[in-house]
Write a protein that holds these residues in place. Structure first.
Motif, PDB file in Angstrom:
ATOM      1  N   ASP A 122       0.824  -1.218   0.000  1.00  0.00           N
ATOM      2  CA  ASP A 122       0.000   0.000   0.000  1.00  0.00           C
ATOM      3  C   ASP A 122       0.856   1.264   0.000  1.00  0.00           C
ATOM      4  OD1 ASP A 122       0.503  -1.235   2.704  1.00  0.00           O
ATOM      5  OD2 ASP A 122      -0.096   0.783   3.352  1.00  0.00           O
ATOM      6  N   LEU A 123       2.120   1.161   0.410  1.00  0.00           N
ATOM      7  CA  LEU A 123       2.951   2.369   0.501  1.00  0.00           C
ATOM      8  C   LEU A 123       3.379   2.826  -0.894  1.00  0.00           C
ATOM      9  CD1 LEU A 123       5.100   1.568   3.674  1.00  0.00           C
ATOM     10  CD2 LEU A 123       2.998   2.939   3.478  1.00  0.00           C
ATOM     11  N   ARG A 124       3.439   4.132  -1.064  1.00  0.00           N
ATOM     12  CA  ARG A 124       3.678   4.709  -2.388  1.00  0.00           C
ATOM     13  C   ARG A 124       5.010   4.245  -2.986  1.00  0.00           C
ATOM     14  NH1 ARG A 124       5.628   9.619  -3.422  1.00  0.00           N
ATOM     15  NH2 ARG A 124       5.486  10.073  -1.198  1.00  0.00           N
ATOM     16  N   ASP A 125       6.023   4.102  -2.136  1.00  0.00           N
ATOM     17  CA  ASP A 125       7.338   3.721  -2.683  1.00  0.00           C
ATOM     18  C   ASP A 125       7.619   2.211  -2.557  1.00  0.00           C
ATOM     19  OD1 ASP A 125       7.350   4.013   0.000  1.00  0.00           O
ATOM     20  OD2 ASP A 125       9.295   5.003   0.156  1.00  0.00           O
ATOM     21  N   ALA A 126       6.553   1.445  -2.427  1.00  0.00           N
ATOM     22  CA  ALA A 126       6.746  -0.014  -2.358  1.00  0.00           C
ATOM     23  C   ALA A 126       7.164  -0.566  -3.711  1.00  0.00           C
ATOM     24  CB  ALA A 126       5.464  -0.690  -1.896  1.00  0.00           C
ATOM     25  N   MET A 127       8.081  -1.511  -3.702  1.00  0.00           N
ATOM     26  CA  MET A 127       8.473  -2.194  -4.934  1.00  0.00           C
ATOM     27  C   MET A 127       7.483  -3.318  -5.217  1.00  0.00           C
ATOM     28  SD  MET A 127      12.576  -2.400  -4.440  1.00  0.00           S
ATOM     29  CE  MET A 127      12.520  -2.651  -2.685  1.00  0.00           C
ATOM     30  N   SER A 128       7.384  -3.696  -6.473  1.00  0.00           N
ATOM     31  CA  SER A 128       6.477  -4.792  -6.845  1.00  0.00           C
ATOM     32  C   SER A 128       7.038  -6.113  -6.324  1.00  0.00           C
ATOM     33  CB  SER A 128       6.353  -4.871  -8.361  1.00  0.00           C
ATOM     34  OG  SER A 128       7.578  -5.326  -8.901  1.00  0.00           O
ATOM     35  N   SER A 129       6.191  -7.122  -6.252  1.00  0.00           N
ATOM     36  CA  SER A 129       6.657  -8.441  -5.792  1.00  0.00           C
ATOM     37  C   SER A 129       7.675  -9.016  -6.778  1.00  0.00           C
ATOM     38  CB  SER A 129       5.486  -9.394  -5.593  1.00  0.00           C
ATOM     39  OG  SER A 129       4.782  -9.555  -6.785  1.00  0.00           O
ATOM     40  N   VAL A 130       7.542  -8.655  -8.047  1.00  0.00           N
ATOM     41  CA  VAL A 130       8.519  -9.127  -9.048  1.00  0.00           C
ATOM     42  C   VAL A 130       9.885  -8.515  -8.768  1.00  0.00           C
ATOM     43  CG1 VAL A 130       9.137  -9.069 -11.509  1.00  0.00           C
ATOM     44  CG2 VAL A 130       6.782  -9.542 -10.822  1.00  0.00           C
ATOM     45  N   LYS A 131       9.888  -7.235  -8.445  1.00  0.00           N
ATOM     46  CA  LYS A 131      11.151  -6.548  -8.139  1.00  0.00           C
ATOM     47  C   LYS A 131      11.782  -7.123  -6.866  1.00  0.00           C
ATOM     48  CE  LYS A 131      14.287  -3.482  -8.750  1.00  0.00           C
ATOM     49  NZ  LYS A 131      15.174  -3.614  -9.915  1.00  0.00           N
ATOM     50  N   VAL A 132      10.952  -7.328  -5.840  1.00  0.00           N
ATOM     51  CA  VAL A 132      11.458  -7.899  -4.583  1.00  0.00           C
ATOM     52  C   VAL A 132      12.043  -9.282  -4.852  1.00  0.00           C
ATOM     53  CG1 VAL A 132      10.749  -8.783  -2.312  1.00  0.00           C
ATOM     54  CG2 VAL A 132       9.898  -6.563  -3.118  1.00  0.00           C
ATOM     55  N   SER A 133      11.329 -10.050  -5.653  1.00  0.00           N
ATOM     56  CA  SER A 133      11.775 -11.394  -6.005  1.00  0.00           C
ATOM     57  C   SER A 133      13.141 -11.365  -6.701  1.00  0.00           C
ATOM     58  CB  SER A 133      10.700 -12.004  -6.903  1.00  0.00           C
ATOM     59  OG  SER A 133      11.096 -13.221  -7.376  1.00  0.00           O
ATOM     60  N   GLN A 134      13.321 -10.376  -7.578  1.00  0.00           N
ATOM     61  CA  GLN A 134      14.614 -10.227  -8.270  1.00  0.00           C
ATOM     62  C   GLN A 134      15.714  -9.838  -7.298  1.00  0.00           C
ATOM     63  OE1 GLN A 134      13.632  -7.288 -11.232  1.00  0.00           O
ATOM     64  NE2 GLN A 134      12.936  -8.821 -12.732  1.00  0.00           N
ATOM     65  N   LEU A 135      15.427  -8.873  -6.427  1.00  0.00           N
ATOM     66  CA  LEU A 135      16.459  -8.392  -5.496  1.00  0.00           C
ATOM     67  C   LEU A 135      16.882  -9.485  -4.513  1.00  0.00           C
ATOM     68  CD1 LEU A 135      15.173  -4.765  -4.821  1.00  0.00           C
ATOM     69  CD2 LEU A 135      17.185  -5.452  -6.133  1.00  0.00           C
ATOM     70  N   LEU A 136      15.978 -10.399  -4.211  1.00  0.00           N
ATOM     71  CA  LEU A 136      16.308 -11.494  -3.291  1.00  0.00           C
ATOM     72  C   LEU A 136      16.802 -12.738  -4.043  1.00  0.00           C
ATOM     73  CD1 LEU A 136      13.338 -11.286  -0.735  1.00  0.00           C
ATOM     74  CD2 LEU A 136      15.621 -10.281  -0.537  1.00  0.00           C
ATOM     75  N   SER A 137      16.861 -12.658  -5.380  1.00  0.00           N
ATOM     76  CA  SER A 137      17.302 -13.794  -6.223  1.00  0.00           C
ATOM     77  C   SER A 137      16.516 -15.070  -5.941  1.00  0.00           C
ATOM     78  CB  SER A 137      18.799 -14.088  -6.024  1.00  0.00           C
ATOM     79  OG  SER A 137      19.556 -12.939  -6.251  1.00  0.00           O
ATOM     80  N   LEU A 138      15.212 -14.924  -5.836  1.00  0.00           N
ATOM     81  CA  LEU A 138      14.394 -16.095  -5.495  1.00  0.00           C
ATOM     82  C   LEU A 138      14.439 -17.164  -6.579  1.00  0.00           C
ATOM     83  CD1 LEU A 138      11.246 -14.548  -3.754  1.00  0.00           C
ATOM     84  CD2 LEU A 138      13.479 -15.166  -2.799  1.00  0.00           C
ATOM     85  N   GLU A 139      14.731 -16.749  -7.814  1.00  0.00           N
ATOM     86  CA  GLU A 139      14.785 -17.749  -8.897  1.00  0.00           C
ATOM     87  C   GLU A 139      15.876 -18.785  -8.656  1.00  0.00           C
ATOM     88  OE1 GLU A 139      15.834 -14.634  -9.187  1.00  0.00           O
ATOM     89  OE2 GLU A 139      17.802 -14.656 -10.181  1.00  0.00           O
ATOM     90  N   ASN A 140      16.816 -18.478  -7.751  1.00  0.00           N
ATOM     91  CA  ASN A 140      17.890 -19.435  -7.437  1.00  0.00           C
ATOM     92  C   ASN A 140      17.452 -20.531  -6.463  1.00  0.00           C
ATOM     93  OD1 ASN A 140      19.643 -18.068  -9.079  1.00  0.00           O
ATOM     94  ND2 ASN A 140      20.573 -16.883  -7.417  1.00  0.00           N
ATOM     95  N   ILE A 141      16.269 -20.391  -5.886  1.00  0.00           N
ATOM     96  CA  ILE A 141      15.778 -21.425  -4.963  1.00  0.00           C
ATOM     97  C   ILE A 141      15.148 -22.527  -5.805  1.00  0.00           C
ATOM     98  CG2 ILE A 141      14.328 -21.934  -2.960  1.00  0.00           C
ATOM     99  CD1 ILE A 141      14.332 -18.984  -2.290  1.00  0.00           C
ATOM    100  N   LYS A 142      15.889 -23.618  -5.973  1.00  0.00           N
ATOM    101  CA  LYS A 142      15.430 -24.650  -6.903  1.00  0.00           C
ATOM    102  C   LYS A 142      14.991 -25.936  -6.194  1.00  0.00           C
ATOM    103  CE  LYS A 142      18.204 -23.040 -10.803  1.00  0.00           C
ATOM    104  NZ  LYS A 142      17.615 -21.748 -10.973  1.00  0.00           N
ATOM    105  N   ASP A 143      15.395 -26.080  -4.929  1.00  0.00           N
ATOM    106  CA  ASP A 143      15.111 -27.344  -4.246  1.00  0.00           C
ATOM    107  C   ASP A 143      14.004 -27.225  -3.212  1.00  0.00           C
ATOM    108  OD1 ASP A 143      16.558 -25.643  -2.670  1.00  0.00           O
ATOM    109  OD2 ASP A 143      17.856 -27.181  -1.814  1.00  0.00           O
ATOM    110  N   LYS A 144      13.295 -26.117  -3.237  1.00  0.00           N
ATOM    111  CA  LYS A 144      12.197 -25.921  -2.292  1.00  0.00           C
ATOM    112  C   LYS A 144      11.044 -25.262  -3.021  1.00  0.00           C
ATOM    113  CE  LYS A 144      15.161 -25.142   1.754  1.00  0.00           C
ATOM    114  NZ  LYS A 144      16.328 -25.775   1.090  1.00  0.00           N
ATOM    115  N   PRO A 145       9.811 -25.682  -2.719  1.00  0.00           N
ATOM    116  CA  PRO A 145       8.688 -24.951  -3.292  1.00  0.00           C
ATOM    117  C   PRO A 145       8.602 -23.567  -2.648  1.00  0.00           C
ATOM    118  CG  PRO A 145       7.913 -26.757  -1.874  1.00  0.00           C
ATOM    119  CD  PRO A 145       9.402 -26.801  -1.853  1.00  0.00           C
ATOM    120  N   TRP A 146       8.414 -22.540  -3.447  1.00  0.00           N
ATOM    121  CA  TRP A 146       8.256 -21.205  -2.863  1.00  0.00           C
ATOM    122  C   TRP A 146       7.240 -20.418  -3.667  1.00  0.00           C
ATOM    123  CZ3 TRP A 146       9.406 -16.950  -5.881  1.00  0.00           C
ATOM    124  CH2 TRP A 146      10.245 -17.176  -6.991  1.00  0.00           C
TER     125      TRP A 146
END
Ligand code: GTP
Ligand code: MG
Length: 171
Positions: A122-146
């Motif tokens: 809800d905050l004006r300067d919030a990043m999108s979930s896609v952006k957060v996902s990129q910054l945390l490198s979630l695509e590298n989590i391959k052995d766990k469902p997320w």
């Protein structure tokens, strides 16, 4: 009646990300509290869905308490990891804590489901979930469902999507 299967969930993430606010919103309305204060150590909370009974370890995210997290890793069957999407400065700290979690011996080789809430959308300067996902490198989590959901814990938006996902995992 039939007893619901109990699942132990660890709720992790930096201080002020909204962990307690999220867990509070998942409880039945008559069990919700109005004033949420920074968590000291951790609190144990419970909420139910149609098929499961979740016991949540709502951990403090303050730096001085983060060393407590690992003592509960063994008993966790799922993780809820909360990020303040508007906290750009500390996204790198959130990533460090996530990486330490993922590399911990009690976590590393387990297929533990991880639900991410990109909270405070809800905050004006919030990043999108896609952006957060990129910054945390979630695509590298391959052995766990997320799964990542954008959420606004104050209004309760996005929380049900996350819980539905958690409920769909077999424990
Ligand atoms: P610790 O217990 O210190 O680790 O923090 P926490 O992650 O449990 O955060 P908490 O739930 O205490 O929330 C911190 C602050 O963020 C409170 O003032 C909440 O009202 C606020 N907050 C939580 N979720 C949201 C949200 O989605 N949007 C906005 N705008 N504020 C939120
Ligand atoms: Mg808290």
């Amino acid at each position: 009646g039939l007893k619901k299967k109990e699942v132990h969930v660890l709720c992790l993430g930096l201080d002020n990300s909204g962990k307690t606010t999220i867990i509070n919103k998942l409880k039945p309305s008559n069990a919700q509290t109005q004033d949420i204060v920074p968590t000291i150590g951790f609190n144990i909370e419970k909420f139910k869905t149609s098929s499961l009974s979740f016991t949540v370890f709502d951990m403090s995210g303050q730096g001085r308490y983060r060393n407590l997290w690992e003592h509960y890793y063994k008993e966790g069957q799922a993780i809820i990891f909360v990020i303040d999407s508007s906290d750009k400065l500390r996204m790198v700290v959130a990533k460090e804590e996530l990486d330490a979690l993922l590399n911990h011996p009690d976590i590393k080789h387990r297929r533990l489901p991880i639900l991410f809430f990109a909270n405070k959308m809800d905050l004006r300067d919030a990043m999108s979930s896609v952006k957060v996902s990129q910054l945390l490198s979630l695509e590298n989590i391959k052995d766990k469902p997320w799964h990542i959901c954008a959420s606004d814990a104050l209004k309760g938006e996005g929380l049900q999507e996350g819980v539905d996902w958690l409920q769909g995992i077999s424990y």
